[in-house]
Design a protein around this motif. Sequence first.
Motif, PDB file in Angstrom:
ATOM      1  N   LEU A   1      26.872  35.431  45.531  1.00 20.75           N
ATOM      2  CA  LEU A   1      28.126  35.088  44.662  1.00 20.75           C
ATOM      3  C   LEU A   1      28.677  36.808  44.076  1.00 20.75           C
ATOM      4  CD1 LEU A   1      26.624  32.485  42.082  1.00 20.75           C
ATOM      5  CD2 LEU A   1      27.758  32.267  44.536  1.00 20.75           C
ATOM      6  N   SER A   2      29.967  36.339  43.745  1.00 25.09           N
ATOM      7  CA  SER A   2      30.622  37.393  43.357  1.00 25.09           C
ATOM      8  C   SER A   2      30.626  37.564  41.741  1.00 25.09           C
ATOM      9  CB  SER A   2      32.240  37.272  43.312  1.00 25.09           C
ATOM     10  OG  SER A   2      32.736  36.122  42.698  1.00 25.09           O
ATOM     11  N   ASN A   3      30.796  38.711  41.035  1.00 28.76           N
ATOM     12  CA  ASN A   3      30.756  38.644  39.727  1.00 28.76           C
ATOM     13  C   ASN A   3      31.277  37.268  39.080  1.00 28.76           C
ATOM     14  OD1 ASN A   3      29.156  41.042  39.706  1.00 28.76           O
ATOM     15  ND2 ASN A   3      30.737  42.352  38.863  1.00 28.76           N
ATOM     16  N   GLY A   4      32.643  37.178  39.299  1.00 26.29           N
ATOM     17  CA  GLY A   4      33.233  35.892  38.836  1.00 26.29           C
ATOM     18  C   GLY A   4      32.663  34.643  38.954  1.00 26.29           C
TER      19      GLY A   4
ATOM     20  N   LEU B   1      34.023  41.868  34.692  1.00 25.50           N
ATOM     21  CA  LEU B   1      35.083  41.316  35.802  1.00 25.50           C
ATOM     22  C   LEU B   1      36.515  42.149  35.676  1.00 25.50           C
ATOM     23  CD1 LEU B   1      34.538  37.488  34.587  1.00 25.50           C
ATOM     24  CD2 LEU B   1      33.343  38.680  36.254  1.00 25.50           C
ATOM     25  N   ASP B   2      37.054  41.946  37.006  1.00 27.37           N
ATOM     26  CA  ASP B   2      38.361  42.552  36.972  1.00 27.37           C
ATOM     27  C   ASP B   2      39.413  41.825  36.276  1.00 27.37           C
ATOM     28  OD1 ASP B   2      39.690  40.287  38.730  1.00 27.37           O
ATOM     29  OD2 ASP B   2      38.024  40.788  40.170  1.00 27.37           O
ATOM     30  N   GLU B   3      40.601  42.116  36.152  1.00 23.95           N
ATOM     31  CA  GLU B   3      41.588  41.450  34.904  1.00 23.95           C
ATOM     32  C   GLU B   3      41.797  40.086  35.453  1.00 23.95           C
ATOM     33  OE1 GLU B   3      46.010  42.271  33.203  1.00 23.95           O
ATOM     34  OE2 GLU B   3      45.190  43.801  34.747  1.00 23.95           O
ATOM     35  N   ASN B   4      42.202  40.025  36.933  1.00 25.31           N
ATOM     36  CA  ASN B   4      42.423  38.608  37.266  1.00 25.31           C
ATOM     37  C   ASN B   4      41.302  37.692  37.141  1.00 25.31           C
ATOM     38  OD1 ASN B   4      44.914  39.203  37.963  1.00 25.31           O
ATOM     39  ND2 ASN B   4      44.547  39.694  40.270  1.00 25.31           N
ATOM     40  N   THR B   5      39.961  38.294  37.340  1.00 26.86           N
ATOM     41  CA  THR B   5      38.949  37.364  37.361  1.00 26.86           C
ATOM     42  C   THR B   5      38.564  37.026  35.727  1.00 26.86           C
ATOM     43  OG1 THR B   5      37.957  37.844  39.199  1.00 26.86           O
ATOM     44  CG2 THR B   5      36.365  36.653  38.024  1.00 26.86           C
ATOM     45  N   GLY B   6      38.859  38.020  34.938  1.00 29.06           N
ATOM     46  CA  GLY B   6      38.579  38.066  33.390  1.00 29.06           C
ATOM     47  C   GLY B   6      39.499  37.114  32.604  1.00 29.06           C
ATOM     48  N   ASN B   7      40.839  36.841  33.377  1.00 26.30           N
ATOM     49  CA  ASN B   7      41.766  36.040  32.832  1.00 26.30           C
ATOM     50  C   ASN B   7      41.486  34.561  33.164  1.00 26.30           C
ATOM     51  OD1 ASN B   7      43.539  37.811  31.505  1.00 26.30           O
ATOM     52  ND2 ASN B   7      44.650  38.190  33.479  1.00 26.30           N
ATOM     53  N   GLU B   8      40.637  34.413  34.232  1.00 25.54           N
ATOM     54  CA  GLU B   8      40.144  32.922  34.704  1.00 25.54           C
ATOM     55  C   GLU B   8      39.291  32.489  34.110  1.00 25.54           C
ATOM     56  OE1 GLU B   8      39.301  33.136  38.807  1.00 25.54           O
ATOM     57  OE2 GLU B   8      41.229  33.505  39.733  1.00 25.54           O
ATOM     58  N   ILE B   9      38.269  33.503  33.504  1.00 25.37           N
ATOM     59  CA  ILE B   9      37.152  33.054  32.649  1.00 25.37           C
ATOM     60  C   ILE B   9      37.646  32.636  31.319  1.00 25.37           C
ATOM     61  CG2 ILE B   9      34.960  33.861  31.650  1.00 25.37           C
ATOM     62  CD1 ILE B   9      34.492  33.300  34.394  1.00 25.37           C
ATOM     63  N   PHE B  10      38.419  33.287  30.831  1.00 29.51           N
ATOM     64  CA  PHE B  10      39.136  33.390  29.414  1.00 29.51           C
ATOM     65  C   PHE B  10      39.819  32.052  29.530  1.00 29.51           C
ATOM     66  CE2 PHE B  10      42.622  33.315  26.449  1.00 29.51           C
ATOM     67  CZ  PHE B  10      42.133  33.726  25.340  1.00 29.51           C
ATOM     68  N   ASN B  11      40.806  31.730  30.719  1.00 21.08           N
ATOM     69  CA  ASN B  11      41.324  30.481  30.541  1.00 21.08           C
ATOM     70  C   ASN B  11      40.585  29.047  30.562  1.00 21.08           C
ATOM     71  OD1 ASN B  11      44.009  31.760  30.663  1.00 21.08           O
ATOM     72  ND2 ASN B  11      43.934  31.642  32.942  1.00 21.08           N
TER      73      ASN B  11
END
Length: 224
Positions: free
Chosen positions: A146-149, A176-186
């Motif tokens: 799996l990826s980190n995200g 996580l990178d910014e985009n993946t981090g935003n997905e987790i926050f969302n």
Amino acid sequence: MPAQIEVQGVGKEYPMPGGSVYALSDVSLTLEAGEFVSIVGSSGSGKSTFLYLLGFMIRPTSGTYRFHGQPVQDLSDVEQARLRGKEIGFVFQSFHLIPQLNVVKNVMLGARYLANGDARAQERTARTLLERVGLSHRLRHRPFELSNGEMQRVAVARALLGNPSLILADEPTGNLDENTGNEIFNLLAALNREGKTVVVVTHNRAIAERTPRTITLKNGRVSA
């Protein structure tokens, strides 16, 4: 009705050969059910210590902590573990997945302290949660595939297995990178909209600014 979390004059002391180290000092605050809160501060400010205290992972050396009006410090370790399993879900920065287990089995690890011991029901719930976090196509994969995200999504699904009222997330976007981090926050924000209390420790001010309330710790104290 009492607040979900009431912390009054809490301190955490670690005895050391050269003298005691105070990770927290005289911390007082109240969190109502359904809040979305970020805890920020520099490294060593006591953020993670405070989060672990909220999750009954460590006990304060002074002060009081009430969870839904119940004094947590009066509970035995077994009682705390039982309450933690029922009410609290943890999401960690480093995922804490078991490399030998596939995604479904990793999520099912969250059932260790649940009263319902029906493994089949727990597996059905795990699959449903993994579908919710967008991993229905990864059920039989192991963490190294799996990826980190994706690993962080597994960690979120595991935290939700017992349908907790409180989600505690320690730097959930830190690896996580910014985009993946935003997905987790969302994803955490969506859980909050459903009524769950969410507390996020983060060093990322951009993330903290997106939560309705921010608590700043400095040298183990709440900074005004």
